[in-house]
Design an enzyme around this catalytic site. Sequence first.
Site: not given
Length: 283
Positions: A53, A112
């Site tokens: 992010y 992820h």
Amino acid sequence: MMREVTFGGTTVSAIGIGTWHMGDRTDRRDAEIAAIQAGIHAGARVVDTAEMYGSGRSENLVGEALTPFKREDLFLISKVLPENASRDRMQTSLEASLKRLRTDYLDLYLYHWRGNVPLAETITELQRLQKTGLIHRWGVSNFDGDDLQELWGLPEGPKVAANEDLYHLGSRGVEYAVLPWQQAHQVPFIAYSPIAQGDTHGHQLASNPVVKEVAAAHQVGIYEILLAWVISHDQVLAIPKTSSVDHMRANIAAGQLTLSAAELTALDRQFPKPTTATPLDIL
């Protein structure tokens, strides 16, 4: 009554705080920090972020936002990128995340999404890191049913603490195989984008008349109903993101909403659950 989810003996409220796209703009930084802090003051324990992010900017923001709070009162989640999910690179990646987050450990560290590193190598390294104390639990993200079954077949696979997938009223594909599998194997489910990123992807959730009717009956906003629907499923944690203090408080308050059987049935009619397998929905 606040709905809850249990991760390996730790119980948290069923609505946490997502941080995707947070930390990208300096002009929003103060508002984003205020929103995260308001969510924790309102009763949230979980904050979900990732090294991906903003290339670490989200973790930096979260680290700053959490400084006023006791670490033991929080449940902090971050994620490792596929290219860093190897024996040689994962610990370095994790330590960089911990530094940005200003903490000595993560409560949950997620792989992820799947990349080129063999799954067995990634899981073995996650398990090793857990033994060091740098992470207390590990899990996966963006795993479909076949991925979960492959994971479960590995020697340490059943130690997985969670799987995080996209899930909201307009995207129910995980209900066909993924969610039932996780419930049967007692693996908590984390729902990202639980309000469909503010209805920007053509699902028309916020404009649906039945959703509006249910919201009016409870005297709350549309998004509180969408969150209440997601966490009406057993052992599901929702992690909505907002940069607004007021919206954050409303999100967390949605954890105390209970939809009636009739309301759930009405929503099902508008947005039917899947009857066949579909590819995993991702953003």
